[in-house]
Enzyme design. Sequence first.
Site, short mmCIF file in Angstrom:
data_model
loop_
_atom_site.label_atom_id
_atom_site.label_comp_id
_atom_site.label_asym_id
_atom_site.label_seq_id
_atom_site.Cartn_x
_atom_site.Cartn_y
_atom_site.Cartn_z
N LYS A 15 0.81 -1.22 0.00
CA LYS A 15 0.00 0.00 0.00
C LYS A 15 0.84 1.27 0.00
O LYS A 15 0.46 2.28 -0.57
CB LYS A 15 -0.94 0.00 1.22
CG LYS A 15 -1.94 -1.14 1.24
CD LYS A 15 -3.07 -0.91 0.26
CE LYS A 15 -4.10 -2.05 0.30
NZ LYS A 15 -5.10 -1.93 -0.78
N GLU A 53 -9.70 5.88 3.05
CA GLU A 53 -10.57 4.82 3.54
C GLU A 53 -9.68 3.62 3.81
O GLU A 53 -8.62 3.49 3.20
CB GLU A 53 -11.63 4.47 2.48
CG GLU A 53 -11.19 3.47 1.40
CD GLU A 53 -10.09 3.99 0.48
OE1 GLU A 53 -9.92 5.21 0.40
OE2 GLU A 53 -9.39 3.16 -0.15
N SER A 81 1.64 -9.63 -0.93
CA SER A 81 1.31 -8.21 -0.82
C SER A 81 1.51 -7.62 0.57
O SER A 81 1.69 -6.42 0.72
CB SER A 81 -0.13 -7.98 -1.29
OG SER A 81 -1.02 -8.80 -0.55
C1 LIG Z 1 -1.75 -7.01 2.40
C2 LIG Z 1 -2.88 -6.65 1.51
N1 LIG Z 1 -3.01 -7.26 0.33
C3 LIG Z 1 -4.03 -6.97 -0.51
C4 LIG Z 1 -5.00 -6.06 -0.17
C5 LIG Z 1 -6.13 -5.86 -1.12
O1 LIG Z 1 -6.06 -4.67 -1.84
P1 LIG Z 1 -5.65 -4.66 -3.37
O2 LIG Z 1 -6.52 -5.65 -4.06
O3 LIG Z 1 -5.94 -3.26 -3.79
O4 LIG Z 1 -4.23 -4.98 -3.49
C6 LIG Z 1 -4.92 -5.38 1.06
C7 LIG Z 1 -5.92 -4.38 1.44
O5 LIG Z 1 -6.10 -3.97 2.52
C8 LIG Z 1 -3.83 -5.69 1.92
O6 LIG Z 1 -3.71 -5.08 3.10
#
Ligand SMILES: Cc1ncc(COP(=O)(O)O)c(C=O)c1O
Lengths: 399, 266
Positions: free
Chosen positions: A92, A114, A381
């Site tokens: 993020k 948000e 992620s």
């Molecule tokens: C670690 C992590 N991965 C994925 C996401 C999902 O978001 P996005 O699909 O935009 O990557 C989030 C959202 O809070 C997250 O904290």
Amino acid sequence: MRMHDLPDEKGHFGRYGGVFVAETLMAALEELKEAYFTSATDPAFQAEFEYDLKYYVGRPSPIYHAVRWSQHYGGAQLYLKREDLNHTGAHKINNVLGQAMLARRMGKPRVIAETGAGMHGVATATVAARFGLECAVYMGSEDVKRQAANVARMKMLGATVIPVESGSKTLKDALNEAMRDWVTNIDSTFYIIGTVAGPHPYPMMVRDFQTVIGRESKVQMQEMIGRQPDAVIACVGGGSNAMGIFHPYLAETSVRLIGVEAAGEGIDTGRHAATLCAGTPGVLHGNRTYLLQDADGQITETHSISAGLDYPGVGPEHAWLRDSKRAEYVSVTDDEALDGFHSLCRLEGIIPALESSHALAYAAKLAPTLGKDAVMLVNLSGRGDKDIHTVAARTGITL
Amino acid sequence: MSRIAATFQRLRESKRKALIPFFTAGDPDRASTVPVMRALAQAGADVIELGVPFSDPMADGPTIQRASERALSKGTSLSSILEDVRAFRALDDSTPVVLMGYANPIEAMGVANFAERAHASGIDGVLVVDYPPEEAQDLLRALEGRGIDIIFLVAPTTTEARMREIANVARGYIYYVSLAGVTGARNLDLSAVEEKLARLRRLTSLPIGVGFGIRDGAAARSVAGFADAVVIGSALVERLEAAGPDDAARCAGEYIGSIRQAMDAK
Ligand SMILES: Cc1ncc(COP(=O)(O)O)c(C=O)c1O
């Protein structure tokens, strides 16, 4: 038009995307678009962005060959793009840094965001503290309960956390409330959206800031194995970590792109958040995309064990990639995601976020169907510290 | 001539300004919608804006959010609202009805299907909050030749260039949003509104209505001094909320009657 040249100048990815907002916001979006295009071609802006990604975020994030995991599942080799090692523990912050730099450029003293899982909120509070910006974060009151540690973190960083009691009290309602704040405080406030959703230019801008993930991956994979992976796999909530790693690979048609959505308790139970797998097109939060909705066009409540995937929409570029079949979208259940979580903990000593665990769970299904020479690159992620209470409660560990 | 155009012409001839109440269809319950519409018309409403509830009303403040939740919990849908309007039309063939809401319920019905059914129900205008002119092309085409006006918003933040574009596509009247904020806000600045309206006037010959933040007879009277129409939403919805289903029509009529009086007083 080539696929990776989208969106068009009105913000459309095929029939998706666009600018579906009340008139009051149109001028602000126009102003944002101009500021973004100017910055995107300004070497000074780009140099500062890269400097901060390196020294503040800690990039490039490494790619790691998960050998024991790969042996365990007995098929393809798993490589992990370690976004969990970034400052604040998820992808993020790449996007937040870019948008906060824009806010500063545009002379906005206040940022709002948000958040669902709290990772985007924490990243925003973090960068706001560093830039000396006032910060308010909207969070559904259900998520405030689920993600107490992140709420505390945001407060320590000086942000105001505003619990949202309307609607389903989760991410979509936090987004509604942030939009209402923005329209009310439009002169002073920059809205830092946390994913590739919202009205144009957000889906494009957030994607562009996140493509650092895919650009690094291409260089690193070449260095490590002398070629690109056979499949790139990422979880999809709003879709920012997935777009960030997919986009630089769009033109490389030999690389499969696989987005993994949250099937919750199972798609046939109705308690899920698998928008691209089970939704239909509509308009929400400023863009046209796939949505989970009833026959009357009311948005339905979603469910996922991971707050970050608990969203009834999805970024419009994913809708376009789905229809054009350049990317595949699949889903895994809460239980499968938990298995994915535990496997990575035990086999590799890495605690993944529950969101990322969805991508791992699908990789575990795919691995045995591919040969030992096949390579899967999973976007890890985020890290799972925020999820230990949820996982402990589900698995009977007492804290 | 459309009902909306006829209404504004009649008002111009009698040197009066339009009073346009807004409430959410299906609130406080479904059975009260047609009686509330009738009471509003009898109390002096010139046009009725009927809110179509949506699960995610991004441009609305807490009052209309709650109204939408109540209406949805009673099973209100775009289809049921079109039936209500048809029932109202059988009793009142002159008061224009404008549907106001968000894009998704219309897209779920299908824009062409919606246009056909809205026409058959006697709808006179449609205002879709999240369809700026850029995204309204499909709806514009679908409404063509059906006698339904598409009404657009102009906001304090709207640039002169955009005002011109909006004036080109708008029909019926233009809705000037009096403040930067959501419905029900309380930071109305009348002199700023008056100044902006003067600029808008130079670009359009359509009537201009003003809404958001008008809460009492005095404010309505001031706005009527420079606008062609006064829209009252949240203040009416609050009264419906307090009244409940059985008393809704009476309260709505009494309140709108008092605003009418304040606007018309010499
Ligand atoms: C670690 C992590 N991965 C994925 C996401 C999902 O978001 P996005 O699909 O935009 O990557 C989030 C959202 O809070 C997250 O904290």
